[in-house]
Design a protein around this motif. Sequence first.
Motif, PDB file in Angstrom:
ATOM      1  N   PRO A 173      28.983  20.185  -7.211  1.00 13.15           N
ATOM      2  CA  PRO A 173      29.410  19.428  -8.683  1.00 13.15           C
ATOM      3  C   PRO A 173      27.764  18.161  -8.083  1.00 13.15           C
ATOM      4  O   PRO A 173      27.681  17.371  -9.065  1.00 13.15           O
ATOM      5  CB  PRO A 173      30.868  18.579  -9.306  1.00 13.15           C
ATOM      6  N   GLU A 174      28.657  17.180  -7.493  1.00 12.70           N
ATOM      7  CA  GLU A 174      28.248  16.006  -7.356  1.00 12.70           C
ATOM      8  C   GLU A 174      26.771  16.236  -7.185  1.00 12.70           C
ATOM      9  O   GLU A 174      25.515  15.517  -7.407  1.00 12.70           O
ATOM     10  CB  GLU A 174      28.625  15.345  -6.283  1.00 12.70           C
ATOM     11  N   ILE A 175      26.076  17.257  -6.540  1.00 11.51           N
ATOM     12  CA  ILE A 175      24.881  17.286  -5.507  1.00 11.51           C
ATOM     13  C   ILE A 175      24.280  17.718  -7.290  1.00 11.51           C
ATOM     14  O   ILE A 175      22.940  17.372  -7.664  1.00 11.51           O
ATOM     15  CB  ILE A 175      24.598  18.495  -5.134  1.00 11.51           C
ATOM     16  N   GLU A 176      24.587  19.042  -7.705  1.00 11.96           N
ATOM     17  CA  GLU A 176      23.960  19.435  -8.896  1.00 11.96           C
ATOM     18  C   GLU A 176      24.120  18.036 -10.499  1.00 11.96           C
ATOM     19  O   GLU A 176      22.512  18.059 -10.598  1.00 11.96           O
ATOM     20  CB  GLU A 176      24.991  20.341  -9.961  1.00 11.96           C
ATOM     21  N   THR A 177      24.607  17.152 -10.496  1.00 11.39           N
ATOM     22  CA  THR A 177      24.552  16.433 -10.733  1.00 11.39           C
ATOM     23  C   THR A 177      22.986  15.737 -11.169  1.00 11.39           C
ATOM     24  O   THR A 177      22.246  14.452 -11.574  1.00 11.39           O
ATOM     25  CB  THR A 177      25.275  15.670 -11.229  1.00 11.39           C
ATOM     26  N   GLU A 178      22.671  15.386  -9.596  1.00 11.01           N
ATOM     27  CA  GLU A 178      21.524  14.270  -8.508  1.00 11.01           C
ATOM     28  C   GLU A 178      20.767  15.390  -8.400  1.00 11.01           C
ATOM     29  O   GLU A 178      19.715  14.670  -7.804  1.00 11.01           O
ATOM     30  CB  GLU A 178      22.017  13.286  -7.346  1.00 11.01           C
ATOM     31  N   ARG A 179      20.282  16.585  -8.675  1.00  8.32           N
ATOM     32  CA  ARG A 179      20.014  17.465  -7.791  1.00  8.32           C
ATOM     33  C   ARG A 179      17.998  17.034  -7.951  1.00  8.32           C
ATOM     34  O   ARG A 179      17.370  17.883  -7.041  1.00  8.32           O
ATOM     35  CB  ARG A 179      19.360  18.732  -8.910  1.00  8.32           C
TER      36      ARG A 179
ATOM     37  N   SER B 287      17.080  14.181  -9.152  1.00 13.57           N
ATOM     38  CA  SER B 287      16.746  13.122  -7.616  1.00 13.57           C
ATOM     39  C   SER B 287      16.069  13.245  -7.042  1.00 13.57           C
ATOM     40  O   SER B 287      15.332  12.591  -6.337  1.00 13.57           O
ATOM     41  CB  SER B 287      17.415  11.804  -8.939  1.00 13.57           C
ATOM     42  N   PHE B 288      17.496  13.835  -6.059  1.00  8.71           N
ATOM     43  CA  PHE B 288      17.102  14.134  -5.042  1.00  8.71           C
ATOM     44  C   PHE B 288      15.815  15.196  -4.509  1.00  8.71           C
ATOM     45  O   PHE B 288      15.403  14.431  -3.499  1.00  8.71           O
ATOM     46  CB  PHE B 288      18.639  14.558  -4.304  1.00  8.71           C
TER      47      PHE B 288
ATOM     48  N   GLY C 114      16.743  14.929   0.779  1.00  8.13           N
ATOM     49  CA  GLY C 114      16.243  13.606  -0.511  1.00  8.13           C
ATOM     50  C   GLY C 114      17.749  12.211  -0.680  1.00  8.13           C
ATOM     51  O   GLY C 114      17.842  11.421  -0.629  1.00  8.13           O
ATOM     52  N   ALA C 115      19.075  13.542  -0.306  1.00  9.00           N
ATOM     53  CA  ALA C 115      20.607  13.070  -0.806  1.00  9.00           C
ATOM     54  C   ALA C 115      20.447  11.910   0.814  1.00  9.00           C
ATOM     55  O   ALA C 115      21.333  10.437   0.384  1.00  9.00           O
ATOM     56  CB  ALA C 115      21.292  14.094  -0.446  1.00  9.00           C
ATOM     57  N   THR C 116      20.249  12.467   1.719  1.00  9.40           N
ATOM     58  CA  THR C 116      20.632  11.829   2.767  1.00  9.40           C
ATOM     59  C   THR C 116      19.583  10.646   3.115  1.00  9.40           C
ATOM     60  O   THR C 116      20.084   9.276   3.698  1.00  9.40           O
ATOM     61  CB  THR C 116      19.567  12.973   4.519  1.00  9.40           C
ATOM     62  N   ILE C 117      18.573  10.207   2.786  1.00  8.13           N
ATOM     63  CA  ILE C 117      17.801   9.348   2.567  1.00  8.13           C
ATOM     64  C   ILE C 117      18.256   8.447   1.419  1.00  8.13           C
ATOM     65  O   ILE C 117      18.550   6.624   2.027  1.00  8.13           O
ATOM     66  CB  ILE C 117      16.214   9.314   2.482  1.00  8.13           C
ATOM     67  N   ARG C 118      18.483   9.046   0.241  1.00  7.62           N
ATOM     68  CA  ARG C 118      19.383   7.993  -0.580  1.00  7.62           C
ATOM     69  C   ARG C 118      20.667   7.219  -0.044  1.00  7.62           C
ATOM     70  O   ARG C 118      20.726   6.606  -0.997  1.00  7.62           O
ATOM     71  CB  ARG C 118      19.239   8.850  -2.093  1.00  7.62           C
TER      72      ARG C 118
ATOM     73  N   SER D 282      26.322   6.753  10.972  1.00  9.40           N
ATOM     74  CA  SER D 282      26.555   7.296   9.651  1.00  9.40           C
ATOM     75  C   SER D 282      26.439   8.521   8.831  1.00  9.40           C
ATOM     76  O   SER D 282      25.128   8.714   9.455  1.00  9.40           O
ATOM     77  CB  SER D 282      26.438   6.978   8.587  1.00  9.40           C
ATOM     78  N   CYS D 283      27.176   9.441   8.688  1.00  9.83           N
ATOM     79  CA  CYS D 283      26.472  10.980   7.822  1.00  9.83           C
ATOM     80  C   CYS D 283      26.862  10.934   7.274  1.00  9.83           C
ATOM     81  O   CYS D 283      28.251  11.101   6.691  1.00  9.83           O
ATOM     82  CB  CYS D 283      28.187  11.451   9.053  1.00  9.83           C
ATOM     83  N   LEU D 284      26.352  11.964   6.523  1.00  8.70           N
ATOM     84  CA  LEU D 284      26.238  12.654   5.476  1.00  8.70           C
ATOM     85  C   LEU D 284      26.531  13.772   4.756  1.00  8.70           C
ATOM     86  O   LEU D 284      25.877  14.840   5.311  1.00  8.70           O
ATOM     87  CB  LEU D 284      25.262  12.119   3.823  1.00  8.70           C
ATOM     88  N   PRO D 285      28.098  14.788   4.577  1.00 11.56           N
ATOM     89  CA  PRO D 285      28.404  16.248   4.586  1.00 11.56           C
ATOM     90  C   PRO D 285      27.952  16.722   3.454  1.00 11.56           C
ATOM     91  O   PRO D 285      28.207  16.199   2.842  1.00 11.56           O
ATOM     92  CB  PRO D 285      29.454  16.019   4.876  1.00 11.56           C
ATOM     93  N   PHE D 286      26.513  17.003   3.295  1.00 14.50           N
ATOM     94  CA  PHE D 286      26.390  17.558   2.537  1.00 14.50           C
ATOM     95  C   PHE D 286      26.199  19.094   2.252  1.00 14.50           C
ATOM     96  O   PHE D 286      26.256  20.258   2.510  1.00 14.50           O
ATOM     97  CB  PHE D 286      24.876  17.299   2.834  1.00 14.50           C
TER      98      PHE D 286
END
Length: 410
Positions: free
Chosen positions: A71-77, A79-80, A250-254, A372-376
């Motif tokens: 859900p969070e990814i969808e709202t930012e899809r 821009s990511f 994009g998400a990992t960079i952001r 640090s790690c972003l589990p996506f």
Amino acid sequence: MSITLSQAREKLEKYGQEHVLKYYGELSDGEKAALLAQIEVSDMDVIDSCRHPEELLQRGAITPLAAMQLPEIETERESFTAAGLEAIRAGKVGAVLLAGGMGTRLGSDEPKGVYNVGIHRKLYIFECLINNLLDVVRQAGAWIHLFVMTSDKNHETTVRFLTAHDFFGYQAEYVHFFRQKMALAVDYDGKIFLEEKGKMASSPNGNGGWFVSLKDAGLLELVHETGIEWLNVFAVDNVLQKIADPCFVGATIRKDCAVGAKVVSKVTPDEKVGAICLEDGKPSIVEYYDMTEELLEAKDAKGEPAYNFGVILNYLFSVAQLERIWSQSLPLHVVEKKIPYIGEDGIPVKPEEPNGYKFENLVLDMIHQMESCLPFEVVREKEFAPIKNRTGIDSVESARELLRRNGVEL
Ligand code: UTP
């Protein structure tokens, strides 16, 4: 010029491996030189590890690491994705295909990537992956450097196959091969097997050595020259693998993370995938066989299983972070394996059951070296169709079904 026979004997004696020279007198000059060279470069220190495997993989304190969920990814899809495409167009993203494995469970002698998953037409695993990468190349309007890791066991076949198929439409200048290192294979007493009379048995040293091997092949220079800042490492055997996925990039960079890890929600808490977590406060992956009852039952603040996200071997590493950690050693995994060898009587034996150990480093252990790690989270049915076996779970059959459901003609 490699070491002399007496130097080789000395090294072997030190490790109790003198039997390696048993057939030396029967070898041609070329074979003798090759064996001496192999003895010289082989790391025999690792062999001791199989005598105390329980000491190898001591775990720290495991605690949950929250994933970025759908859900969070969808709202930012949007821009990511825009941020990811910008990085790709600027040449900041490279892809690393891990294709050095032996694929023993699939039971084919060929490299896994040349396996044909098609039914009414030919559709090779390599072709599926390249098609997926080409989708992003088209979307971004920019080529992405693709580094392909092979091993001594499959290098020639892999290069020949991809070249013969014109890289399935990928631009040849953007494809770079490099070989991973090999590790010796031993019997249950730690004695090195002979694969031929003049050759010690060895197998690829696991997928964890990819960055060191890329560096040793001189390809890090290319990474620097071309300005690549992120490397998307992925497994050969997931035919739905999205590579250099702009939204993930994009998400990992952001989020300013050292690494991004694609994860899927587990089907059952005890599913056989490694779960993303923190270990002693740093990102890590707990293997399914290390999941205790307590971890299996643990819940997060929302009452959901706390270790619910499994990794799918798709990671986006920051190159700067990789350069910081490359010389740190990774834990060694000792794995039981069927190892073909020359028997007492000099006759080759192909065992039906595991008969010894191989030694591996794993890419998943590199996650623990990252700050640090972003589990996506990704949708399993759209992005995860691994081919490990011929039939059943994670097989050619299950992957075909998933390809069909994703509109891929077979
Ligand atoms: P697996 O763990 O599935 O191993 O690899 P494998 O050797 O392919 O298959 P089995 O276990 O013998 O059936 C996961 C990914 O890591 C790569 C594989 O090619 C696959 O993409 N890999 C594995 C390497 O590149 N090198 C290795 O030494 C091991």
